[in-house]
Design a protein around this motif. Structure first.
Motif, PDB file in Angstrom:
ATOM      1  N   ALA A  50     -44.394  -5.967 -24.417  1.00 34.39           N
ATOM      2  CA  ALA A  50     -43.874  -7.177 -23.785  1.00 34.39           C
ATOM      3  C   ALA A  50     -42.704  -7.789 -24.538  1.00 34.39           C
ATOM      4  O   ALA A  50     -41.979  -8.612 -23.979  1.00 34.39           O
ATOM      5  N   CYS A  51     -42.509  -7.421 -25.799  1.00 30.30           N
ATOM      6  CA  CYS A  51     -41.381  -7.995 -26.561  1.00 30.30           C
ATOM      7  C   CYS A  51     -40.526  -6.901 -27.178  1.00 30.30           C
ATOM      8  O   CYS A  51     -39.904  -7.100 -28.219  1.00 30.30           O
ATOM      9  N   SER A  52     -40.486  -5.747 -26.537  1.00 22.74           N
ATOM     10  CA  SER A  52     -39.723  -4.616 -27.052  1.00 22.74           C
ATOM     11  C   SER A  52     -38.268  -4.680 -26.580  1.00 22.74           C
ATOM     12  O   SER A  52     -37.935  -5.466 -25.693  1.00 22.74           O
ATOM     13  N   PRO A  53     -37.400  -3.836 -27.150  1.00 27.84           N
ATOM     14  CA  PRO A  53     -35.982  -3.875 -26.780  1.00 27.84           C
ATOM     15  C   PRO A  53     -35.687  -3.393 -25.363  1.00 27.84           C
ATOM     16  O   PRO A  53     -34.608  -3.645 -24.842  1.00 27.84           O
ATOM     17  N   ARG A  54     -36.628  -2.685 -24.746  1.00 24.71           N
ATOM     18  CA  ARG A  54     -36.398  -2.219 -23.376  1.00 24.71           C
ATOM     19  C   ARG A  54     -37.729  -2.086 -22.656  1.00 24.71           C
ATOM     20  O   ARG A  54     -38.795  -2.040 -23.284  1.00 24.71           O
ATOM     21  N   ALA A  55     -37.657  -2.030 -21.352  1.00 21.34           N
ATOM     22  CA  ALA A  55     -38.866  -1.824 -20.558  1.00 21.34           C
ATOM     23  C   ALA A  55     -39.322  -0.377 -20.711  1.00 21.34           C
ATOM     24  O   ALA A  55     -38.512   0.552 -20.663  1.00 21.34           O
ATOM     25  N   ILE A  56     -40.621  -0.184 -20.908  1.00 18.32           N
ATOM     26  CA  ILE A  56     -41.186   1.157 -21.070  1.00 18.32           C
ATOM     27  C   ILE A  56     -42.213   1.370 -19.960  1.00 18.32           C
ATOM     28  O   ILE A  56     -43.112   0.550 -19.770  1.00 18.32           O
ATOM     29  N   ALA A  57     -42.067   2.445 -19.236  1.00 17.31           N
ATOM     30  CA  ALA A  57     -42.910   2.710 -18.071  1.00 17.31           C
ATOM     31  C   ALA A  57     -44.245   3.322 -18.489  1.00 17.31           C
ATOM     32  O   ALA A  57     -44.353   3.952 -19.542  1.00 17.31           O
ATOM     33  N   PRO A  58     -45.287   3.163 -17.637  1.00 17.48           N
ATOM     34  CA  PRO A  58     -46.611   3.722 -17.959  1.00 17.48           C
ATOM     35  C   PRO A  58     -46.589   5.222 -18.230  1.00 17.48           C
ATOM     36  O   PRO A  58     -47.313   5.694 -19.114  1.00 17.48           O
ATOM     37  N   ALA A  99     -47.355 -15.449 -21.162  1.00 20.12           N
ATOM     38  CA  ALA A  99     -47.549 -16.264 -22.368  1.00 20.12           C
ATOM     39  C   ALA A  99     -46.299 -16.249 -23.244  1.00 20.12           C
ATOM     40  O   ALA A  99     -45.869 -17.285 -23.753  1.00 20.12           O
ATOM     41  N   LEU A 100     -45.696 -15.068 -23.424  1.00 20.52           N
ATOM     42  CA  LEU A 100     -44.522 -14.965 -24.283  1.00 20.52           C
ATOM     43  C   LEU A 100     -43.293 -15.624 -23.657  1.00 20.52           C
ATOM     44  O   LEU A 100     -42.356 -16.008 -24.372  1.00 20.52           O
ATOM     45  N   ALA A 101     -43.293 -15.749 -22.337  1.00 20.37           N
ATOM     46  CA  ALA A 101     -42.164 -16.388 -21.656  1.00 20.37           C
ATOM     47  C   ALA A 101     -42.330 -17.903 -21.563  1.00 20.37           C
ATOM     48  O   ALA A 101     -41.373 -18.607 -21.244  1.00 20.37           O
ATOM     49  N   LEU A 208     -47.878 -13.771 -34.307  1.00 19.12           N
ATOM     50  CA  LEU A 208     -47.776 -14.254 -32.926  1.00 19.12           C
ATOM     51  C   LEU A 208     -46.440 -14.945 -32.681  1.00 19.12           C
ATOM     52  O   LEU A 208     -45.770 -14.698 -31.671  1.00 19.12           O
ATOM     53  N   TRP A 209     -46.044 -15.815 -33.616  1.00 18.38           N
ATOM     54  CA  TRP A 209     -44.725 -16.428 -33.482  1.00 18.38           C
ATOM     55  C   TRP A 209     -43.642 -15.358 -33.524  1.00 18.38           C
ATOM     56  O   TRP A 209     -42.611 -15.458 -32.835  1.00 18.38           O
ATOM     57  N   GLY A 210     -43.880 -14.313 -34.308  1.00 15.23           N
ATOM     58  CA  GLY A 210     -42.922 -13.218 -34.369  1.00 15.23           C
ATOM     59  C   GLY A 210     -42.743 -12.537 -33.030  1.00 15.23           C
ATOM     60  O   GLY A 210     -41.628 -12.136 -32.666  1.00 15.23           O
ATOM     61  N   ALA A 211     -43.826 -12.383 -32.266  1.00 21.20           N
ATOM     62  CA  ALA A 211     -43.720 -11.778 -30.943  1.00 21.20           C
ATOM     63  C   ALA A 211     -42.817 -12.614 -30.041  1.00 21.20           C
ATOM     64  O   ALA A 211     -41.990 -12.074 -29.287  1.00 21.20           O
ATOM     65  N   TYR A 212     -42.971 -13.942 -30.114  1.00 21.70           N
ATOM     66  CA  TYR A 212     -42.084 -14.820 -29.346  1.00 21.70           C
ATOM     67  C   TYR A 212     -40.632 -14.652 -29.781  1.00 21.70           C
ATOM     68  O   TYR A 212     -39.713 -14.567 -28.953  1.00 21.70           O
ATOM     69  N   GLU A 213     -40.412 -14.619 -31.096  1.00 18.14           N
ATOM     70  CA  GLU A 213     -39.051 -14.504 -31.622  1.00 18.14           C
ATOM     71  C   GLU A 213     -38.411 -13.173 -31.246  1.00 18.14           C
ATOM     72  O   GLU A 213     -37.216 -13.116 -30.927  1.00 18.14           O
ATOM     73  N   TRP A 218     -34.296  -9.991 -28.395  1.00 16.34           N
ATOM     74  CA  TRP A 218     -33.791  -8.904 -27.558  1.00 16.34           C
ATOM     75  C   TRP A 218     -33.164  -9.444 -26.283  1.00 16.34           C
ATOM     76  O   TRP A 218     -32.169  -8.880 -25.790  1.00 16.34           O
ATOM     77  N   LEU A 219     -33.690 -10.545 -25.751  1.00 11.78           N
ATOM     78  CA  LEU A 219     -33.088 -11.154 -24.569  1.00 11.78           C
ATOM     79  C   LEU A 219     -31.680 -11.657 -24.881  1.00 11.78           C
ATOM     80  O   LEU A 219     -30.750 -11.490 -24.089  1.00 11.78           O
ATOM     81  N   ASP A 220     -31.524 -12.278 -26.039  1.00 11.87           N
ATOM     82  CA  ASP A 220     -30.214 -12.792 -26.433  1.00 11.87           C
ATOM     83  C   ASP A 220     -29.193 -11.670 -26.598  1.00 11.87           C
ATOM     84  O   ASP A 220     -27.986 -11.877 -26.434  1.00 11.87           O
ATOM     85  N   ARG A 221     -29.673 -10.475 -26.913  1.00  7.46           N
ATOM     86  CA  ARG A 221     -28.795  -9.318 -27.069  1.00  7.46           C
ATOM     87  C   ARG A 221     -28.569  -8.607 -25.736  1.00  7.46           C
ATOM     88  O   ARG A 221     -27.939  -7.540 -25.688  1.00  7.46           O
ATOM     89  N   GLY A 222     -29.113  -9.163 -24.665  1.00 12.46           N
ATOM     90  CA  GLY A 222     -28.990  -8.526 -23.355  1.00 12.46           C
ATOM     91  C   GLY A 222     -29.963  -7.395 -23.170  1.00 12.46           C
ATOM     92  O   GLY A 222     -29.782  -6.530 -22.301  1.00 12.46           O
ATOM     93  N   GLN A 223     -31.013  -7.392 -23.993  1.00 13.14           N
ATOM     94  CA  GLN A 223     -32.027  -6.348 -23.894  1.00 13.14           C
ATOM     95  C   GLN A 223     -33.363  -6.996 -23.544  1.00 13.14           C
ATOM     96  O   GLN A 223     -33.390  -8.093 -22.993  1.00 13.14           O
ATOM     97  N   ALA A 224     -34.437  -6.307 -23.781  1.00 15.78           N
ATOM     98  CA  ALA A 224     -35.817  -6.759 -23.540  1.00 15.78           C
ATOM     99  C   ALA A 224     -36.202  -6.547 -22.080  1.00 15.78           C
ATOM    100  O   ALA A 224     -35.368  -6.608 -21.190  1.00 15.78           O
ATOM    101  N   PRO A 225     -37.482  -6.280 -21.844  1.00 14.45           N
ATOM    102  CA  PRO A 225     -37.971  -6.077 -20.486  1.00 14.45           C
ATOM    103  C   PRO A 225     -37.748  -7.306 -19.624  1.00 14.45           C
ATOM    104  O   PRO A 225     -37.921  -8.434 -20.082  1.00 14.45           O
TER     105      PRO A 225
END
Length: 227
Positions: A50-58, A99-101, A208-213, A218-225
């Protein structure tokens, strides 16, 4: 295996009975695969997704989680069990993503991420002494170790996605944010006196705070799921 309760809503958070049902299905997976898997470790793995640099499929992440080229395809003998597992897994994944959003100011907020971490001390206190001793003799992982290890499984497998320019301030930031996860996942005898002096609950709060950060980074870099 008897049918377990599953809400008809694909977006509903898991209730206590459904968390128990998911734990039972994870135990079934553990019995049928070569790699130990737990509900706690699964929850950490989902959090990393949920907080990775890109979306990963099942079709990409289940082979990694289960260390099987075919992923989930041949794990369950009963198709109904597989369907229940996927329904519960996907609802938990959406719950973690929401939750992370969510904008929160503290981890006590009802909207904050609440990891499925086993309270071993609480469990032992409720068991008859003989059963508690048997469980202790079998080996009990330190608090939140499995959750952090599940998170780091995803980080380390997709290391290339997480890699940043060497020596950059961004690389140093990500390393610092990941540090509490490595502290939690490490064997106790490998931790420094300073790390051992901090309560594991506090290391978990930092993680946990790290997961939010990480999600925001990654969103700020134009990445993240995008969910």
């Amino acid at each position: 295996m008897s049918a377990s309760p599953v809400s008809k809503s694909p977006n509903a958070p898991l209730g206590d009975a459904e968390i128990d049902a998911l734990a039972d299905l994870v135990d079934l997976i553990d019995e049928r695969t070569e790699v130990p898997i737990s509900l706690e470790g699964l929850d950490g793995f989902i959090t990393a997704l949920a907080c990775s640099p890109r979306a990963i499929a099942p079709e990409e992440f289940f082979p990694v989680l289960l260390d099987r080229p075919d992923g989930l395809a041949t794990v369950f003998e009963d198709a109904a069990d597989e369907a229940r597992f996927l329904a519960l897994f996907n609802r938990r994944r959406k719950e973690i993503e929401r939750a992370l959003a969510a904008p929160i100011e503290n981890l006590a907020d009802p909207k904050a991420l609440s990891p499925l971490v086993m309270d071993w001390d609480g469990l032992l206190a409720e068991l008859p002494p003989a059963e508690a001793r048997r469980l202790q003799d079998a080996g009990i992982p330190p608090y939140a170790q499995l959750w952090a290890a599940g998170f780091l499984l995803a980080v380390e497998h997709w290391e290339d996605d997480w890699t940043l320019p060497l020596g950059s301030k961004d690389e140093a930031f990500v390393d610092e944010v990941l540090d509490p996860f490595y502290v939690l996942a490490a064997p106790l005898d490998e931790l420094s006196p300073e790390e051992l002096a901090v309560r594991r609950e506090d290391h978990l709060a930092l993680a946990l705070w790290g997961a939010y950060e990480l999600r925001e980074f990654w969103l700020d870099r134009g990445q993240a799921p995008r969910h």
